[in-house]
Design a protein around this motif. Structure first.
Motif, PDB file in Angstrom:
ATOM      1  N   ARG A   1       0.890  -1.186   0.028  1.00 42.61           N
ATOM      2  CA  ARG A   1       0.030   0.024   0.118  1.00 42.61           C
ATOM      3  C   ARG A   1       0.954   1.245   0.034  1.00 42.61           C
ATOM      4  NH1 ARG A   1      -5.595   0.968   0.405  1.00 42.61           N
ATOM      5  NH2 ARG A   1      -6.436  -1.134   0.291  1.00 42.61           N
ATOM      6  N   GLY A   2       0.093   2.255  -0.411  1.00 45.48           N
ATOM      7  CA  GLY A   2       0.842   3.662  -0.303  1.00 45.48           C
ATOM      8  C   GLY A   2       1.481   4.369  -1.647  1.00 45.48           C
ATOM      9  N   GLY A   3       2.128   3.448  -2.488  1.00 48.02           N
ATOM     10  CA  GLY A   3       2.819   3.754  -3.609  1.00 48.02           C
ATOM     11  C   GLY A   3       4.079   4.344  -3.171  1.00 48.02           C
ATOM     12  N   SER A   4       5.227   4.734  -4.214  1.00 49.20           N
ATOM     13  CA  SER A   4       6.498   4.879  -4.083  1.00 49.20           C
ATOM     14  C   SER A   4       6.727   6.448  -4.812  1.00 49.20           C
ATOM     15  CB  SER A   4       7.288   3.949  -4.451  1.00 49.20           C
ATOM     16  OG  SER A   4       7.326   4.040  -5.920  1.00 49.20           O
ATOM     17  N   PHE A   5       8.139   6.702  -4.594  1.00 50.92           N
ATOM     18  CA  PHE A   5       8.769   7.691  -5.269  1.00 50.92           C
ATOM     19  C   PHE A   5       8.734   7.505  -6.847  1.00 50.92           C
ATOM     20  CE2 PHE A   5      12.239   4.865  -4.854  1.00 50.92           C
ATOM     21  CZ  PHE A   5      12.700   4.727  -6.055  1.00 50.92           C
ATOM     22  N   LEU A   6       8.233   6.734  -7.373  1.00 48.59           N
ATOM     23  CA  LEU A   6       7.962   6.336  -8.924  1.00 48.59           C
ATOM     24  C   LEU A   6       6.679   6.526  -9.144  1.00 48.59           C
ATOM     25  CD1 LEU A   6      10.301   3.304  -9.586  1.00 48.59           C
ATOM     26  CD2 LEU A   6      10.776   5.892  -9.765  1.00 48.59           C
ATOM     27  N   CYS A   7       5.616   6.820  -8.319  1.00 45.90           N
ATOM     28  CA  CYS A   7       4.326   7.139  -8.735  1.00 45.90           C
ATOM     29  C   CYS A   7       4.243   8.360  -9.541  1.00 45.90           C
ATOM     30  CB  CYS A   7       3.391   6.958  -7.613  1.00 45.90           C
ATOM     31  SG  CYS A   7       3.183   5.442  -7.014  1.00 45.90           S
ATOM     32  N   THR A   8       3.414   8.398 -10.727  1.00 45.97           N
ATOM     33  CA  THR A   8       3.069   9.475 -11.569  1.00 45.97           C
ATOM     34  C   THR A   8       1.869   9.131 -12.360  1.00 45.97           C
ATOM     35  OG1 THR A   8       4.104  10.560 -13.394  1.00 45.97           O
ATOM     36  CG2 THR A   8       4.855   8.324 -13.218  1.00 45.97           C
ATOM     37  N   ASP A   9       1.069  10.422 -12.336  1.00 48.41           N
ATOM     38  CA  ASP A   9       0.158  10.216 -13.766  1.00 48.41           C
ATOM     39  C   ASP A   9       0.339   9.725 -14.539  1.00 48.41           C
ATOM     40  OD1 ASP A   9       1.208  12.545 -14.468  1.00 48.41           O
ATOM     41  OD2 ASP A   9      -0.749  13.952 -13.867  1.00 48.41           O
ATOM     42  N   GLN A  10       1.522   9.802 -15.251  1.00 48.32           N
ATOM     43  CA  GLN A  10       1.830   9.264 -16.736  1.00 48.32           C
ATOM     44  C   GLN A  10       1.978   7.607 -16.537  1.00 48.32           C
ATOM     45  OE1 GLN A  10       6.017  10.940 -18.072  1.00 48.32           O
ATOM     46  NE2 GLN A  10       5.399  12.204 -16.109  1.00 48.32           N
ATOM     47  N   TYR A  11       2.170   7.045 -15.692  1.00 49.00           N
ATOM     48  CA  TYR A  11       2.310   5.533 -15.442  1.00 49.00           C
ATOM     49  C   TYR A  11       1.318   4.851 -14.343  1.00 49.00           C
ATOM     50  CZ  TYR A  11       4.354   1.189 -16.200  1.00 49.00           C
ATOM     51  OH  TYR A  11       4.555  -0.116 -16.515  1.00 49.00           O
ATOM     52  N   CYS A  12       1.699   5.251 -13.150  1.00 49.27           N
ATOM     53  CA  CYS A  12       1.011   4.559 -11.923  1.00 49.27           C
ATOM     54  C   CYS A  12       0.611   5.488 -10.993  1.00 49.27           C
ATOM     55  CB  CYS A  12       1.929   3.596 -11.493  1.00 49.27           C
ATOM     56  SG  CYS A  12       1.345   2.553 -10.176  1.00 49.27           S
ATOM     57  N   THR A  13      -0.647   5.561 -10.568  1.00 50.00           N
ATOM     58  CA  THR A  13      -0.989   6.533  -9.424  1.00 50.00           C
ATOM     59  C   THR A  13      -1.463   5.693  -8.200  1.00 50.00           C
ATOM     60  OG1 THR A  13      -3.129   6.452 -10.472  1.00 50.00           O
ATOM     61  CG2 THR A  13      -1.616   8.306 -11.084  1.00 50.00           C
ATOM     62  N   ARG A  14      -0.759   4.553  -8.107  1.00 52.82           N
ATOM     63  CA  ARG A  14      -1.364   3.996  -6.721  1.00 52.82           C
ATOM     64  C   ARG A  14      -0.953   4.369  -5.486  1.00 52.82           C
ATOM     65  NH1 ARG A  14      -3.737  -1.405  -8.170  1.00 52.82           N
ATOM     66  NH2 ARG A  14      -3.997  -1.547 -10.472  1.00 52.82           N
ATOM     67  N   TYR A  15      -0.669   5.456  -5.443  1.00 52.10           N
ATOM     68  CA  TYR A  15      -0.650   6.102  -3.976  1.00 52.10           C
ATOM     69  C   TYR A  15      -1.787   6.886  -3.477  1.00 52.10           C
ATOM     70  CZ  TYR A  15       0.124  10.156  -7.488  1.00 52.10           C
ATOM     71  OH  TYR A  15      -0.270  11.063  -8.220  1.00 52.10           O
ATOM     72  N   MET A  16      -2.792   6.674  -4.410  1.00 50.93           N
ATOM     73  CA  MET A  16      -4.088   7.183  -3.990  1.00 50.93           C
ATOM     74  C   MET A  16      -4.687   6.016  -2.994  1.00 50.93           C
ATOM     75  SD  MET A  16      -5.982   7.985  -7.579  1.00 50.93           S
ATOM     76  CE  MET A  16      -5.454   9.607  -8.605  1.00 50.93           C
ATOM     77  N   VAL A  17      -5.434   6.752  -1.969  1.00 51.62           N
ATOM     78  CA  VAL A  17      -5.798   5.789  -0.597  1.00 51.62           C
ATOM     79  C   VAL A  17      -6.338   4.727  -1.069  1.00 51.62           C
ATOM     80  CG1 VAL A  17      -6.894   6.031   1.505  1.00 51.62           C
ATOM     81  CG2 VAL A  17      -5.677   8.060   0.824  1.00 51.62           C
ATOM     82  N   GLY A  18      -7.370   4.609  -1.779  1.00 54.27           N
ATOM     83  CA  GLY A  18      -8.104   3.129  -1.914  1.00 54.27           C
ATOM     84  C   GLY A  18      -7.625   2.330  -2.920  1.00 54.27           C
ATOM     85  N   SER A  19      -6.395   2.594  -3.434  1.00 53.65           N
ATOM     86  CA  SER A  19      -5.707   1.675  -4.420  1.00 53.65           C
ATOM     87  C   SER A  19      -4.661   0.625  -3.692  1.00 53.65           C
ATOM     88  CB  SER A  19      -5.141   2.287  -5.343  1.00 53.65           C
ATOM     89  OG  SER A  19      -4.093   3.339  -4.820  1.00 53.65           O
ATOM     90  N   ARG A  20      -4.598  -0.357  -4.622  1.00 51.79           N
ATOM     91  CA  ARG A  20      -3.809  -1.544  -3.966  1.00 51.79           C
ATOM     92  C   ARG A  20      -2.683  -1.787  -4.951  1.00 51.79           C
ATOM     93  NH1 ARG A  20      -7.527  -6.453  -4.049  1.00 51.79           N
ATOM     94  NH2 ARG A  20      -6.409  -7.102  -2.134  1.00 51.79           N
TER      95      ARG A  20
END
Length: 422
Positions: free
Chosen positions: A369-388
Motif C-alpha cells: 500500500r501507499g505507492g512510492s517515489f516512482l508514482c506518476t500520472d504518466q504511468y502509475c497512481t497507486r499512491y491514491m488511498v483506496g488503491s492497491r
C-alpha cells in the motif's frame, strides 16, 4: 558507481523480473505515450530469465479496463459508494501516541476506490481490484508514525544476526535446472534509461542486480551513509514480518492500513484531501518530469527520501502516500473485494486465505500500500488511498519498505466502545 547486471541463462531472468516489480503499470495504453524507436531505447540487459522473473513479479501496477465515466464518482467523494466514516470513541483512557507510534482509534469506513482514470492527476489505470467499495470495521491499534528506517532495521540485524532474503543465495529448489554459478544473491533496482522509452516494457527501467540488498539498495556501489533516516528498502515481506515480531509488533492488515491512511475522512483521493497539491505545495515524494528517464524533483526529491519530510495526515502518520511502498499482512487477490457481502459490515478482515494474480497466477503475492517515489500520472497512481499494490512475497526492490502496528493493551474491563460520525 554502476553495479553490474547479472548475466544468467535466459530462462531465469525472465522469471525473476516478472515477480518483483510492483509499481509499474503494464498496459497497452502506455504504448501511445513517450513513443520511442526501440533501436534508440536502452538495450535489453543480458540478465537471466531468473532475473527477469524477479523484476516482473515484484512490480504490481496493472490496468484491467473500466470506463472513464466511472471516475466521475470521485467528484463527490466517490458518490454513493462512500458513506461517512464512523470513528470509535473509547470510554477508557488510552495512550493516544508516543514518540514513534500514533493511536489509530479504528471504526467503520468505506474501503476501496473508484476508477480515477480521466481525473486530473488520476493516471490511466482503472484499478478495478479496488472495487467494489465495501464497509469495514477495524478495532483501534497503534501504528508507526513512519516507515521503519535504516537505523531501526540496523538495530534489529545487529541484535539478531538476521539475514534478509536479498542477501541469501537462491536455492536450486526455487530455480531447478539452473547452474549453481548462476544462483546469486541480489534484488531488483530502479535503473532509469537515458532517454524516453515505450512504457510497455518494465525491463527498460528495472534491473535485477547482484549484491543489491538493504545495505546496498542500488547495488554494490551504494551504501546507507547519511541515509539513516530513510525508509529501509530491499526487504521482502518475510523480512518485514521478522522485524515486526522482534519489535513486539506486527504488519498491518490492508484494512487497518487504509483506515489509518484516510485519517477519519471518507472517500478522498489522498491522505490529505482530493487535490494532489495543497496551495501549490507537494504533499508526498512522487515522480515529476518524464517517466521513467527524468525526475525533475519538483517535490524536492529524486528517488527515495527521508521520512517526515512531508506533512503528516490527521492521525499523525507520515508518508502514507509516496516515498516507499509498504508491505501489509494480507495475501493479494485481485478479486478479494468481490467476496464481501454488501449488506454486512466486515469486522477486522485479514485478507484471503491464498494469493491470486491473474497476470502471474503461480506467484504468491502480498498486498502493498501507499505507492512510492516512482508514482506518476504518466504511468502509475497507486499512491491514491483506496488503491492497491502487490508483490511476490520473497522479492525485494528499492522502492518497497514497511511500517508496523501494535494491538491496544486496554483492560478487559473496557466499556463498550461507542461511535460517532465525523
Amino acid at each position: 558507481m554502476k553495479s553490474k547486471h547479472i548475466s544468467l541463462p535466459g530462462i531465469i531472468t525472465a522469471l525473476l523480473l516478472s515477480s518483483a516489480i510492483f509499481q509499474s503499470c503494464h498496459t497497452a495504453d502506455h504504448k501511445d505515450q513517450n513513443k520511442t524507436d526501440t533501436a534508440t531505447s536502452r538495450p535489453a540487459t543480458a540478465t537471466s530469465a531468473a532475473a527477469g522473473f524477479k523484476v516482473k513479479v515484484a512490480i504490481s501496477c496493472t490496468k484491467n479496463g473500466m470506463i472513464r465515466e466511472d471516475s466521475i464518482l470521485y467528484m463527490h467523494q466517490g458518490g454513493e459508494s462512500f458513506q461517512p466514516t464512523i470513528v470509535n470513541v473509547s470510554n477508557t483512557s488510552v495512550n493516544k501516541a508516543d514518540n514513534d507510534m500514533a493511536w489509530i482509534p479504528g471504526g467503520t469506513f468505506s474501503m476501496g476506490g473508484v476508477n480515477p482514470a480521466g481525473m486530473t492527476d488520476g493516471g490511466m489505470e482503472a484499478m478495478d481490484d479496488a472495487r467494489p467499495v465495501h464497509r469495514v470495521l477495524v478495532d483501534g491499534f497503534y501504528m508507526d508514525k513512519t516507515e521503519v528506517t535504516n537505523a531501526q532495521f540496523a538495530k534489529f540485524v545487529k541484535a539478531t544476526g538476521y539475514i534478509t532474503v536479498a542477501e541469501q543465495k537462491p536455492t536450486a529448489e526455487e530455480f531447478p535446472g539452473v547452474p549453481a554459478e548462476d544462483l546469486v544473491a541480489g534484488s531488483v533496482v530502479f535503473t532509469p534509461p537515458n532517454q524516453k522509452v515505450p512504457l510497455d516494457d518494465i525491463s527498460q527501467w528495472w534491473s535485477y542486480k547482484k549484491g543489491a540488498d538493504w545495505r546496498h539498495p542500488l547495488g554494490p556501489g551504494s551504501d546507507l551513509k547519511g541515509k539513516e533516516n530513510f525508509p529501509v528498502v530491499q526487504v521482502a515481506w518475510e523480512d518485514a514480518a521478522a522485524y515486526a515480531k522482534w519489535a513486539g509488533k506486527r504488519l498491518p492488515t490492508e484494512a487497518e492500513w487504509e483506515f489509518a491512511a484516510r485519517g477519519g475522512k471518507a472517500g478522498e483521493l489522498y491522505p490529505w484531501g482530493n487535490q494532489l497539491k495543497q496551495d501549490g505545495r507537494w504533499m508526498a515524494n512522487t515522480f515529476q518530469g518524464s517517466f521513467p528517464n527524468q525526475d525533475n524533483a519538483e517535490d524536492g526529491e529524486t528517488g527515495l527520501g527521508p521520512v517526515k519530510k512531508y506533512p503528516a495526515n490527521a492521525y499523525g502518520l507520515y508518508d502514507m502516500a509516496g516515498n516507499a511502498w509498504e508491505w501489509c499482512a494480507d495475501w493479494y487477490r485481485n478479486d478479494y473485494y468481490n467476496s464481501f457481502n454488501p449488506t454486512v459490515v466486515a469486522r477486522n478482515p485479514k485478507g484471503p486465505a491464498d494469493s491470486y494474480d491473474p497476470q502471474e497466477p503461480g506467484q504468491k503475492k502480498k498486498v502493498q500500500r501507499g505507492g512510492s517515489f516512482l508514482c506518476t500520472d504518466q504511468y502509475c497512481t497507486r499512491y491514491m488511498v483506496g488503491s492497491r499494490g502487490k508483490g511476490e512475497y520473497r522479492s525485494a526492490t528499492n522502492h518497497v519498505g514497511f511500517r508496523c502496528v501494535q494491538d491496544t493493551k486496554q483492560s478487559n474491563q473496557t466499556k463498550q466502545v461507542t461511535q460517532k460520525s465525523l
